[in-house]
Design a protein around this motif. Structure first.
Motif, PDB file in Angstrom:
ATOM      1  N   ASN A   1      -8.047  -0.127  -2.650  1.00 55.52           N
ATOM      2  CA  ASN A   1      -8.101  -1.139  -1.595  1.00 55.52           C
ATOM      3  C   ASN A   1      -7.395  -2.410  -2.036  1.00 55.52           C
ATOM      4  OD1 ASN A   1     -10.752  -2.039  -3.103  1.00 55.52           O
ATOM      5  ND2 ASN A   1     -11.204  -0.045  -2.204  1.00 55.52           N
TER       6      ASN A   1
ATOM      7  N   THR B   1      -8.038  -3.803   3.294  1.00 59.12           N
ATOM      8  CA  THR B   1      -7.695  -2.495   3.850  1.00 59.12           C
ATOM      9  C   THR B   1      -8.953  -1.788   4.356  1.00 59.12           C
ATOM     10  OG1 THR B   1      -7.728  -1.654   1.573  1.00 59.12           O
ATOM     11  CG2 THR B   1      -5.597  -2.198   2.518  1.00 59.12           C
TER      12      THR B   1
ATOM     13  N   GLY C   1       0.818  -1.205   0.000  1.00 53.90           N
ATOM     14  CA  GLY C   1       0.000   0.000   0.000  1.00 53.90           C
ATOM     15  C   GLY C   1       0.852   1.254   0.000  1.00 53.90           C
TER      16      GLY C   1
ATOM     17  N   TYR D   1       1.087   4.006  -3.072  1.00 50.46           N
ATOM     18  CA  TYR D   1       0.771   5.410  -2.780  1.00 50.46           C
ATOM     19  C   TYR D   1       1.957   6.321  -3.101  1.00 50.46           C
ATOM     20  CZ  TYR D   1      -0.547   9.602  -0.224  1.00 50.46           C
ATOM     21  OH  TYR D   1      -0.836  10.908   0.113  1.00 50.46           O
TER      22      TYR D   1
ATOM     23  N   LEU E   1      -3.769   4.297   1.681  1.00 51.18           N
ATOM     24  CA  LEU E   1      -2.940   3.102   1.519  1.00 51.18           C
ATOM     25  C   LEU E   1      -1.481   3.377   1.884  1.00 51.18           C
ATOM     26  CD1 LEU E   1      -4.168   1.360  -1.773  1.00 51.18           C
ATOM     27  CD2 LEU E   1      -4.880   0.972   0.597  1.00 51.18           C
TER      28      LEU E   1
END
Length: 210
Positions: free
Chosen positions: A29, A41, A14, A18, A47
């Motif tokens: 997600n 998530t 995540g 990001y 994230l």
């Protein structure tokens, strides 16, 4: 891999997605299938700043067992898992180029992106377009379940991609490859392009079966 390790890996992926701009804000997600449910998530969480211990654990019916309340799009992941028994992880992003492609009016809904590179064929294969539904619309689950029977990856119209893999790493790599191919497709529009032909694609599928 233990549940603790899976939680840590979800957080690591995540943050990477990001940091590289493949998702923004609290969008997107990630989930991993468990024998009796899944990890996913949480809702309204970036994230890039996931706490592994707060990642949601759901049972097979989608009920929260542990962690924070799950993503509002958890039903998409459950629908995908019902349709594809081999895939063990799912990534859903609002990545820019993939969303841009999902808004085009002249794409083939049965196979959205052409075979631009070998790695797209190997990691994604075909990409089916799912018609537009408002975020959170439960009818989207049935549409995703149906579309994902035909392909590992689906593209939600005016929304973004949903794609799975045999494990978490594979699902993330497939999502990344899909986004890079969408970026190439947008760059190459209206230019003469040499796509991989059916024979070349067939050879890749034989050499690198999914």
């Amino acid at each position: 891999m233990s549940e603790k390790e899976l939680r840590e890996r979800i957080a690591q992926h995540g943050e990477s997605l990001y940091d590289r701009g493949l998702t923004s804000g609290s969008s997107g997600n990630i989930s991993v299938r468990l024998p009796d449910g899944m990890l996913i998530t949480p809702t309204n969480v970036c994230l890039g700043r996931l706490d592994p211990e707060e990642i949601s654990r759901l049972d097979s019916a989608g009920n929260l067992v542990a962690g924070r309340p799950p993503s509002k799009e958890a039903f998409l992941h459950l629908a995908y898992y019902r349709s594809r028994s081999k895939e063990q992880a799912v990534v859903h992003l609002h990545s820019t180029s993939s969303v841009a492609v999902s808004c085009l009016s002249d794409i083939d809904p049965e196979n959205v992106l052409p075979a631009i590179t070998a790695y797209y064929v190997m990691r994604v294969g075909e990409l089916t377009l799912v018609p537009y539904f408002a975020p959170g619309d439960q009818e989207l689950a049935a549409a995703v379940e149906l579309a994902s029977k035909a392909s590992r990856g689906v593209l939600l119209a005016n929304h973004g991609p949903v794609i799975g893999g045999l494990d978490l790493d594979a699902a993330v790599y497939a999502a990344e490859e899909l986004e890079e191919t969408a970026k190439l497709y947008m760059l190459l529009r209206n230019l003469p392009v040499r796509f991989l032909d059916e024979a070349q694609q067939g050879e890749l599928r034989r050499r690198f079966p999914s």
